[in-house]
Design a protein around this motif. Structure first.
Motif, PDB file in Angstrom:
ATOM      1  N   GLU A 206       0.819  -1.216   0.000  1.00  0.00           N
ATOM      2  CA  GLU A 206       0.000   0.000   0.000  1.00  0.00           C
ATOM      3  C   GLU A 206       0.854   1.269   0.000  1.00  0.00           C
ATOM      4  OE1 GLU A 206      -3.295   0.832   0.014  1.00  0.00           O
ATOM      5  OE2 GLU A 206      -3.938  -1.231  -0.357  1.00  0.00           O
ATOM      6  N   VAL A 207       2.010   1.220   0.658  1.00  0.00           N
ATOM      7  CA  VAL A 207       2.853   2.425   0.736  1.00  0.00           C
ATOM      8  C   VAL A 207       3.883   2.487  -0.385  1.00  0.00           C
ATOM      9  CG1 VAL A 207       2.569   2.612   3.225  1.00  0.00           C
ATOM     10  CG2 VAL A 207       4.515   1.315   2.312  1.00  0.00           C
ATOM     11  N   GLY A 208       3.895   1.477  -1.261  1.00  0.00           N
ATOM     12  CA  GLY A 208       4.793   1.555  -2.414  1.00  0.00           C
ATOM     13  C   GLY A 208       5.994   0.644  -2.376  1.00  0.00           C
ATOM     14  N   GLY A 209       5.986  -0.360  -1.504  1.00  0.00           N
ATOM     15  CA  GLY A 209       7.085  -1.310  -1.461  1.00  0.00           C
ATOM     16  C   GLY A 209       7.905  -1.215  -0.185  1.00  0.00           C
ATOM     17  N   PHE A 210       8.808  -2.191  -0.011  1.00  0.00           N
ATOM     18  CA  PHE A 210       9.596  -2.261   1.218  1.00  0.00           C
ATOM     19  C   PHE A 210      10.523  -1.055   1.369  1.00  0.00           C
ATOM     20  CE2 PHE A 210      13.270  -3.506   3.742  1.00  0.00           C
ATOM     21  CZ  PHE A 210      12.664  -4.080   4.855  1.00  0.00           C
ATOM     22  N   GLY A 211      11.144  -0.636   0.264  1.00  0.00           N
ATOM     23  CA  GLY A 211      12.051   0.499   0.336  1.00  0.00           C
ATOM     24  C   GLY A 211      11.355   1.770   0.777  1.00  0.00           C
ATOM     25  N   MET A 213       8.560   1.926   2.490  1.00  0.00           N
ATOM     26  CA  MET A 213       8.157   1.726   3.877  1.00  0.00           C
ATOM     27  C   MET A 213       9.308   2.028   4.829  1.00  0.00           C
ATOM     28  SD  MET A 213       8.624  -0.675   6.531  1.00  0.00           S
ATOM     29  CE  MET A 213       9.043  -2.219   5.705  1.00  0.00           C
ATOM     30  N   TRP A 214      10.496   1.546   4.498  1.00  0.00           N
ATOM     31  CA  TRP A 214      11.681   1.785   5.335  1.00  0.00           C
ATOM     32  C   TRP A 214      12.024   3.277   5.369  1.00  0.00           C
ATOM     33  CZ3 TRP A 214      14.093  -1.613   8.471  1.00  0.00           C
ATOM     34  CH2 TRP A 214      15.319  -1.226   9.009  1.00  0.00           C
ATOM     35  N   LYS A 215      11.923   3.924   4.220  1.00  0.00           N
ATOM     36  CA  LYS A 215      12.219   5.349   4.134  1.00  0.00           C
ATOM     37  C   LYS A 215      11.273   6.172   5.005  1.00  0.00           C
ATOM     38  CE  LYS A 215      12.193   9.198   0.849  1.00  0.00           C
ATOM     39  NZ  LYS A 215      11.918   9.587  -0.565  1.00  0.00           N
ATOM     40  N   ILE A 216       9.990   5.859   4.948  1.00  0.00           N
ATOM     41  CA  ILE A 216       8.998   6.591   5.743  1.00  0.00           C
ATOM     42  C   ILE A 216       9.271   6.423   7.230  1.00  0.00           C
ATOM     43  CG2 ILE A 216       6.551   6.681   6.389  1.00  0.00           C
ATOM     44  CD1 ILE A 216       5.903   5.904   3.489  1.00  0.00           C
ATOM     45  N   ASN A 217       9.593   5.201   7.648  1.00  0.00           N
ATOM     46  CA  ASN A 217       9.866   4.953   9.068  1.00  0.00           C
ATOM     47  C   ASN A 217      11.136   5.646   9.531  1.00  0.00           C
ATOM     48  OD1 ASN A 217       7.949   2.841  10.475  1.00  0.00           O
ATOM     49  ND2 ASN A 217       8.138   2.179   8.350  1.00  0.00           N
ATOM     50  N   GLN A 218      12.130   5.738   8.664  1.00  0.00           N
ATOM     51  CA  GLN A 218      13.339   6.478   9.026  1.00  0.00           C
ATOM     52  C   GLN A 218      13.052   7.968   9.172  1.00  0.00           C
ATOM     53  OE1 GLN A 218      16.133   5.166   5.939  1.00  0.00           O
ATOM     54  NE2 GLN A 218      17.365   4.203   7.541  1.00  0.00           N
ATOM     55  N   GLU A 219      12.241   8.505   8.284  1.00  0.00           N
ATOM     56  CA  GLU A 219      11.897   9.921   8.352  1.00  0.00           C
ATOM     57  C   GLU A 219      11.127  10.258   9.625  1.00  0.00           C
ATOM     58  OE1 GLU A 219       9.771  10.612   4.756  1.00  0.00           O
ATOM     59  OE2 GLU A 219      11.579  10.742   3.506  1.00  0.00           O
ATOM     60  N   TRP A 220      10.332   9.317  10.105  1.00  0.00           N
ATOM     61  CA  TRP A 220       9.547   9.524  11.325  1.00  0.00           C
ATOM     62  C   TRP A 220      10.270   9.011  12.568  1.00  0.00           C
ATOM     63  CZ3 TRP A 220       4.645  11.736  12.022  1.00  0.00           C
ATOM     64  CH2 TRP A 220       4.036  12.223  10.854  1.00  0.00           C
ATOM     65  N   ASN A 221      11.564   8.699  12.433  1.00  0.00           N
ATOM     66  CA  ASN A 221      12.398   8.240  13.554  1.00  0.00           C
ATOM     67  C   ASN A 221      11.834   6.983  14.234  1.00  0.00           C
ATOM     68  OD1 ASN A 221      14.278  10.393  13.338  1.00  0.00           O
ATOM     69  ND2 ASN A 221      12.836  11.748  14.408  1.00  0.00           N
ATOM     70  N   ARG A 222      11.289   6.095  13.412  1.00  0.00           N
ATOM     71  CA  ARG A 222      10.795   4.831  13.950  1.00  0.00           C
ATOM     72  C   ARG A 222      11.879   3.754  13.950  1.00  0.00           C
ATOM     73  NH1 ARG A 222       7.398   7.841  15.267  1.00  0.00           N
ATOM     74  NH2 ARG A 222       5.135   7.692  14.999  1.00  0.00           N
ATOM     75  N   VAL A 223      12.917   3.935  13.133  1.00  0.00           N
ATOM     76  CA  VAL A 223      14.004   2.955  13.048  1.00  0.00           C
ATOM     77  C   VAL A 223      15.095   3.358  14.020  1.00  0.00           C
ATOM     78  CG1 VAL A 223      15.641   1.786  11.542  1.00  0.00           C
ATOM     79  CG2 VAL A 223      13.451   2.593  10.626  1.00  0.00           C
ATOM     80  N   ASN A 224      15.026   2.821  15.228  1.00  0.00           N
ATOM     81  CA  ASN A 224      16.020   3.134  16.250  1.00  0.00           C
ATOM     82  C   ASN A 224      16.337   1.859  17.033  1.00  0.00           C
ATOM     83  OD1 ASN A 224      13.406   3.053  17.246  1.00  0.00           O
ATOM     84  ND2 ASN A 224      13.761   4.545  18.841  1.00  0.00           N
ATOM     85  N   PHE A 225      17.367   1.151  16.575  1.00  0.00           N
ATOM     86  CA  PHE A 225      17.701  -0.140  17.143  1.00  0.00           C
ATOM     87  C   PHE A 225      18.489  -0.055  18.442  1.00  0.00           C
ATOM     88  CE2 PHE A 225      17.138  -1.174  12.603  1.00  0.00           C
ATOM     89  CZ  PHE A 225      16.190  -2.169  12.735  1.00  0.00           C
ATOM     90  N   TRP A 226      19.188   1.047  18.667  1.00  0.00           N
ATOM     91  CA  TRP A 226      20.102   1.079  19.807  1.00  0.00           C
ATOM     92  C   TRP A 226      19.897   2.270  20.736  1.00  0.00           C
ATOM     93  CZ3 TRP A 226      22.008  -3.480  20.023  1.00  0.00           C
ATOM     94  CH2 TRP A 226      22.301  -4.170  18.848  1.00  0.00           C
ATOM     95  N   LYS A 227      18.904   3.110  20.483  1.00  0.00           N
ATOM     96  CA  LYS A 227      18.717   4.266  21.364  1.00  0.00           C
ATOM     97  C   LYS A 227      17.256   4.580  21.562  1.00  0.00           C
ATOM     98  CE  LYS A 227      19.150   7.578  17.557  1.00  0.00           C
ATOM     99  NZ  LYS A 227      19.804   8.782  17.076  1.00  0.00           N
TER     100      LYS A 227
END
Length: 227
Positions: A206-211, A213-227
């Motif tokens: 729906e959001v246009g593919g895995f890439g 989706m990953w980009k949107i989550n990075q922009e919204w600071n959802r990808v934070n594995f260590w902090k």
């Protein structure tokens, strides 16, 4: 906008309930039924590994996790994954320490161990009472969560969900004992995992593919594995 059940929704919903009850009826009749305590409560200790493992897995996949984990990741980010390390350590600890201790004793419940360990029936009754209260509270929450979600999405009344879940679960458990519980859990595993997979795939598309989706989550600071 609130949806309501259409014909296909009712077919799937009723079908899942009927399959669950049918599994209970089958194990109530197969092999002469659940005639002994060992057969009813322990499945004669002869259940195969795969359905038993799936049953244990589903026991941890309650509505609390299904609804709570996505909400936690959405609000706090991917650091939530760190809790899996604690779970893996707990499973390893149980496999190495607790299972070798309990399994040879051939006990029906952990409360029997309390009585043996402390040579006290009071210890057994106290542990049993505490677990009953804890289970009642936990079961209430795990039943309320999907009932609320179902009402929000389809308009299906919460009280009807409570009644339906209670009747169906009680019926197949009383009829088929532990064997029915394990096989119903295995069946529910297939339903739950299929649903989760479909939601993930559809959401990514729906959001246009895995890439994307990953980009949107990075922009919204959802990808934070260590902090």
């Amino acid at each position: 906008m609130t949806r309501t059940f259409d014909v296909y929704d009712w077919i799937v919903f009723v079908g899942i309930l009927l399959v669950s009850v049918g599994i209970g009826i089958y194990h109530a009749l197969a092999g002469g039924g659940q005639k002994t305590t060992g057969e009813f409560l322990m499945g004669n200790r002869k259940m195969s590994m795969i359905p038993t493992a799936l049953s244990i897995l589903v026991s941890f996949q309650s509505a609390i996790l299904i609804l709570g984990a996505p909400a936690e990741v959405y609000t706090k980010g991917t650091q939530y994954y760190l809790y899996t390390f604690g779970q893996m350590f707990a499973v390893l600890l149980a496999s190495v320490v607790y299972v070798p201790l309990f399994y040879p004793l051939k006990l029906t419940s952990m409360y029997e161990y309390l009585e043996l360990r402390f040579n006290s029936r009071a210890a057994k009754l106290t542990g049993t009472f505490i677990n009953i209260i804890s289970t009642l509270i936990y079961s209430g929450i795990t039943s309320f969560a999907p009932s609320t979600a179902l009402q929000a999405m389809t308009g299906f009344p919460e009280w009807a969900s409570f009644v339906t879940i209670g009747i169906v679960c009680t019926l197949y458990t009383c009829l088929g004992g532990l064997k029915a519980v394990i096989w119903v859990d295995a069946f529910q595993f297939l339903i739950m995992m299929s649903g989760i997979l479909v939601i993930i795939v559809k959401g990514v598309l729906e959001v246009g593919g895995f890439g994307e989706m990953w980009k949107i989550n990075q922009e919204w600071n959802r990808v934070n594995f260590w902090k």
